[in-house]
Design a protein around this motif. Sequence first.
Motif, PDB file in Angstrom:
ATOM      1  N   LEU A 180       0.846  -1.194   0.000  1.00 25.98           N
ATOM      2  CA  LEU A 180       0.000   0.000   0.000  1.00 25.98           C
ATOM      3  C   LEU A 180       0.885   1.249   0.000  1.00 25.98           C
ATOM      4  O   LEU A 180       1.822   1.364   0.798  1.00 25.98           O
ATOM      5  CB  LEU A 180      -0.907   0.007   1.232  1.00 25.98           C
ATOM      6  N   GLN A 181       0.566   2.149  -0.919  1.00 25.22           N
ATOM      7  CA  GLN A 181       1.254   3.439  -0.971  1.00 25.22           C
ATOM      8  C   GLN A 181       0.239   4.549  -0.713  1.00 25.22           C
ATOM      9  O   GLN A 181      -0.915   4.456  -1.139  1.00 25.22           O
ATOM     10  CB  GLN A 181       1.892   3.653  -2.345  1.00 25.22           C
ATOM     11  N   LYS A 182       0.681   5.568   0.000  1.00 27.46           N
ATOM     12  CA  LYS A 182      -0.162   6.759   0.202  1.00 27.46           C
ATOM     13  C   LYS A 182       0.560   7.947  -0.394  1.00 27.46           C
ATOM     14  O   LYS A 182       1.696   8.254  -0.026  1.00 27.46           O
ATOM     15  CB  LYS A 182      -0.436   7.015   1.680  1.00 27.46           C
ATOM     16  N   ASP A 183      -0.138   8.539  -1.358  1.00 27.56           N
ATOM     17  CA  ASP A 183       0.439   9.680  -2.070  1.00 27.56           C
ATOM     18  C   ASP A 183       1.809   9.323  -2.657  1.00 27.56           C
ATOM     19  O   ASP A 183       2.764  10.117  -2.638  1.00 27.56           O
ATOM     20  CB  ASP A 183       0.561  10.893  -1.149  1.00 27.56           C
ATOM     21  N   GLY A 184       1.897   8.061  -3.141  1.00 19.54           N
ATOM     22  CA  GLY A 184       3.109   7.614  -3.812  1.00 19.54           C
ATOM     23  C   GLY A 184       4.216   7.156  -2.899  1.00 19.54           C
ATOM     24  O   GLY A 184       5.293   6.790  -3.369  1.00 19.54           O
ATOM     25  N   GLY A 206      -7.712   9.684   2.269  1.00 16.46           N
ATOM     26  CA  GLY A 206      -6.665  10.160   1.396  1.00 16.46           C
ATOM     27  C   GLY A 206      -6.579   9.312   0.143  1.00 16.46           C
ATOM     28  O   GLY A 206      -7.414   8.444  -0.116  1.00 16.46           O
ATOM     29  N   ASN A 207      -5.543   9.542  -0.638  1.00 16.01           N
ATOM     30  CA  ASN A 207      -5.336   8.844  -1.895  1.00 16.01           C
ATOM     31  C   ASN A 207      -4.280   7.753  -1.712  1.00 16.01           C
ATOM     32  O   ASN A 207      -3.160   8.025  -1.276  1.00 16.01           O
ATOM     33  CB  ASN A 207      -4.890   9.815  -2.981  1.00 16.01           C
ATOM     34  N   TYR A 208      -4.678   6.523  -2.072  1.00 14.90           N
ATOM     35  CA  TYR A 208      -3.806   5.364  -1.887  1.00 14.90           C
ATOM     36  C   TYR A 208      -3.635   4.628  -3.220  1.00 14.90           C
ATOM     37  O   TYR A 208      -4.445   4.768  -4.132  1.00 14.90           O
ATOM     38  CB  TYR A 208      -4.408   4.388  -0.863  1.00 14.90           C
ATOM     39  N   THR A 209      -2.588   3.832  -3.258  1.00 16.93           N
ATOM     40  CA  THR A 209      -2.372   2.929  -4.398  1.00 16.93           C
ATOM     41  C   THR A 209      -2.057   1.544  -3.848  1.00 16.93           C
ATOM     42  O   THR A 209      -1.137   1.395  -3.027  1.00 16.93           O
ATOM     43  CB  THR A 209      -1.202   3.391  -5.282  1.00 16.93           C
ATOM     44  N   VAL A 210      -2.844   0.555  -4.277  1.00 20.47           N
ATOM     45  CA  VAL A 210      -2.589  -0.841  -3.900  1.00 20.47           C
ATOM     46  C   VAL A 210      -1.781  -1.473  -5.036  1.00 20.47           C
ATOM     47  O   VAL A 210      -2.193  -1.445  -6.197  1.00 20.47           O
ATOM     48  CB  VAL A 210      -3.900  -1.615  -3.682  1.00 20.47           C
ATOM     49  N   VAL A 211      -0.613  -2.036  -4.682  1.00 25.71           N
ATOM     50  CA  VAL A 211       0.304  -2.584  -5.680  1.00 25.71           C
ATOM     51  C   VAL A 211       0.514  -4.073  -5.401  1.00 25.71           C
ATOM     52  O   VAL A 211       0.824  -4.462  -4.269  1.00 25.71           O
ATOM     53  CB  VAL A 211       1.659  -1.852  -5.660  1.00 25.71           C
ATOM     54  N   LEU A 212       0.359  -4.879  -6.457  1.00 25.41           N
ATOM     55  CA  LEU A 212       0.542  -6.325  -6.334  1.00 25.41           C
ATOM     56  C   LEU A 212       2.000  -6.682  -6.607  1.00 25.41           C
ATOM     57  O   LEU A 212       2.600  -6.196  -7.560  1.00 25.41           O
ATOM     58  CB  LEU A 212      -0.359  -7.043  -7.344  1.00 25.41           C
ATOM     59  N   THR A 233      -3.798  -0.437  -8.329  1.00 30.17           N
ATOM     60  CA  THR A 233      -5.106   0.220  -8.374  1.00 30.17           C
ATOM     61  C   THR A 233      -5.088   1.426  -7.439  1.00 30.17           C
ATOM     62  O   THR A 233      -4.695   1.313  -6.262  1.00 30.17           O
ATOM     63  CB  THR A 233      -6.217  -0.745  -7.942  1.00 30.17           C
ATOM     64  N   ASN A 234      -5.503   2.594  -7.936  1.00 28.40           N
ATOM     65  CA  ASN A 234      -5.602   3.806  -7.124  1.00 28.40           C
ATOM     66  C   ASN A 234      -6.928   3.804  -6.373  1.00 28.40           C
ATOM     67  O   ASN A 234      -7.986   3.538  -6.952  1.00 28.40           O
ATOM     68  CB  ASN A 234      -5.498   5.055  -7.989  1.00 28.40           C
ATOM     69  N   VAL A 235      -6.871   4.111  -5.076  1.00 29.15           N
ATOM     70  CA  VAL A 235      -8.064   4.071  -4.225  1.00 29.15           C
ATOM     71  C   VAL A 235      -8.111   5.360  -3.403  1.00 29.15           C
ATOM     72  O   VAL A 235      -7.114   5.746  -2.779  1.00 29.15           O
ATOM     73  CB  VAL A 235      -8.035   2.859  -3.280  1.00 29.15           C
ATOM     74  N   THR A 236      -9.268   6.040  -3.385  1.00 26.18           N
ATOM     75  CA  THR A 236      -9.483   7.211  -2.531  1.00 26.18           C
ATOM     76  C   THR A 236     -10.293   6.772  -1.325  1.00 26.18           C
ATOM     77  O   THR A 236     -11.412   6.249  -1.468  1.00 26.18           O
ATOM     78  CB  THR A 236     -10.218   8.322  -3.278  1.00 26.18           C
TER      79      THR A 236
END
Length: 715
Positions: A180-184, A206-212, A233-236
């Motif tokens: 999981l990334q938050k704001d990159g 906030g804005n997150y990105t889930v990375v496999l 996948t970008n997730v807000t």
Amino acid sequence: MQRKVIRAALIATSLLCLSQQKVQAQTITIGDRVWYDVNRDGRQDSGEPGVSNVTVKLFADANGDNVADNATPTATATTDANGMYAFNNVTAGMYFVQFPIPVPAGYTGYTTQGAAGVPQDQWSACNVNTGKTGTHNFTATYLYKDAGLLKNAEISGTVYDDNNAGTPDGTVFPNVGVTLQKDGVYASANTTDASGNYTFSNLVPGNYTVVLSVGGGYNNVGSTDATPLDGSTNVTVGNSNVSGVNFGLNYKPTATNDNLNNQTPGTVATVSNILSNDSDPNGGTLSKDSLSLVAPSGATGITTDAQGDVTGFTVPNQGTWALNSSTGAVTFTPQSGFTANPTPINYTVTDNAKLTSNAATITVDYNTLVTLSGTVYNDINGGTIDGIPTNAINALNALLVNGAGNVVATVPVNTSGQYKFTNVTPGDYSIILSTTAGTVGQAAPAASLPSGWANTAEGITTAGDGTANGSFAITISSTSISNADFGIEQLPTPTSNTAAAQHNPGGTNSATVPATEFGGTDPDGGTLTSLRIITFPFGITSITINNVTYTAANFPADGVSIPTNAQGQPTQNIAVDPSSAGPSKVRIRFKITDNAGKESSDAAILDLPFLGIIKGNVFNDVDAMNGNDMVDGSGINKPSGQQLYAYLLNSAGLIIDTATVTATGSFTFNKAAENTTYTAVISTTNAAIGSSNPSVALPSNWVNTGEQVGGVTGN
């Protein structure tokens, strides 16, 4: 602004109470606000909403141990729409505020109590575990007992082994790393459980990105955003959980090389269903219409289907390749005059998850045309194939036959015994030697030789293939063969013969059969090695061969073989016991074998005549047959002192046997053959065997009175 107005009102109330201090105990107001700490920083930030309908209780704590003096609260209040609450008209004293435990529905806990750096009028006074504020000695109105509520927002989803792309689904995929990334910026990591699920908890909006984290050869094939193949996948995240952030993984299909060998140069070659040996490691189904050829550099006339898959092209100076998307077959059609191997091409296959395989190779190998030749030998000694080349008087043909039994080529064997097939495609064949030429494309005739000839061996080694039947199998590769040879020979011929007559031994006695009476010839100039008496001889009771006696009862069904010298004369003793004691004939049927091990096709006959005995008497017949019509009387051999001789004459009047009449008047002939008419004569003349008919001569004063045979009346 609303909070300030509310606080002003509460203060005004307090002042009003103070003005009445002279007549009653001092009362105060305790309270403030319950709010949703959205960013979880322990501070009431602008825009963070109040929480309504929260029940708040005030407990007396006279000794300040933060334990209520009794279970009944001093006051109870409920937050309004803005999260505000107040305990009014409370007597000043020692109290603590109790916020609800468990926390109100929809919330997961309280924010940090007295967060560092946060002013008292903006912090949360509530203990995160007990829901209590600290005990405070309230001497005046106090509006700083706030509580911040938290919502543990979550991002969750499932990872699938997804065979069909699109919306992620299929078999769940455990033990996949998820970041999981938050704001990159990296925020957290997790691993899917046994059900393929993962969850990231305690997230602030906030804005997150889930990375496999993909490994092991797997590929991203699906996710819940607009870029399903990038594995992220970008997730807000707002004020609620975000679920269903799913992913699909899949292996690429595996394409396997296809090879088509042994093709006839210049012909169309088709590789049937190139998909048949390809596979999907995920257990999915591969479709023929997802095949695509890979057009090499320089290809022309490239064709594609509706999906954009390449279905055909032409390679200049070689030929055209074409894919049948319905059958999976790939066909190479060489251009006119091209007989070499085409340059191999590649193809791929795409599975239902839209993953494309590795590039596999299609190779077509055309055979190199070769020459097949050999020699036919007059092989007089058998064994190894050798001798003088022959074509058996221009009567032979060599036929090349395929696995289906049809003639591929036919050529006559020339006068030098040689034959040759040209432009032969490598493969498995048979070669047949036959008196029939056969027809190309038709069923092959049987192997055959002219009458009186036999096969001795055939094959590509001097020992042959071990069958000696005029046909042998041969595998032709890319190298010409010049020693596909045959050995044949003419069969030996036994000689029929009638042996010189010999005396019949009579009784159970046997007579030796002279070895020289047997024989035969080998027209090829070879030697003879044995003879075989094929049936029990005619006219005998028994036959003894090399001291073994046979009768009709125990004579072998396949006869008896006897070694011979080179002329076919037996080297073991043979004796026969004639079945008749008198004149008779014994007949032996036999075949002869040469040094090539070949037996004559016809049998010869050896006749053995045995001579009978004719006995008689000369009588002094004093009654001259007048008494009983019989020749009788006393025996006599020297009438008037002159010796009498008896002669046996054949039909030509030649003497074949002689006998001197004995004192008793008897005489014996030992050379009488069966079924032969003879004449017996007596005479005083002593004649030799072979001389002409002697005259009948008696002494003077003597006359013949009669002759008779057996007990019949004399003449």
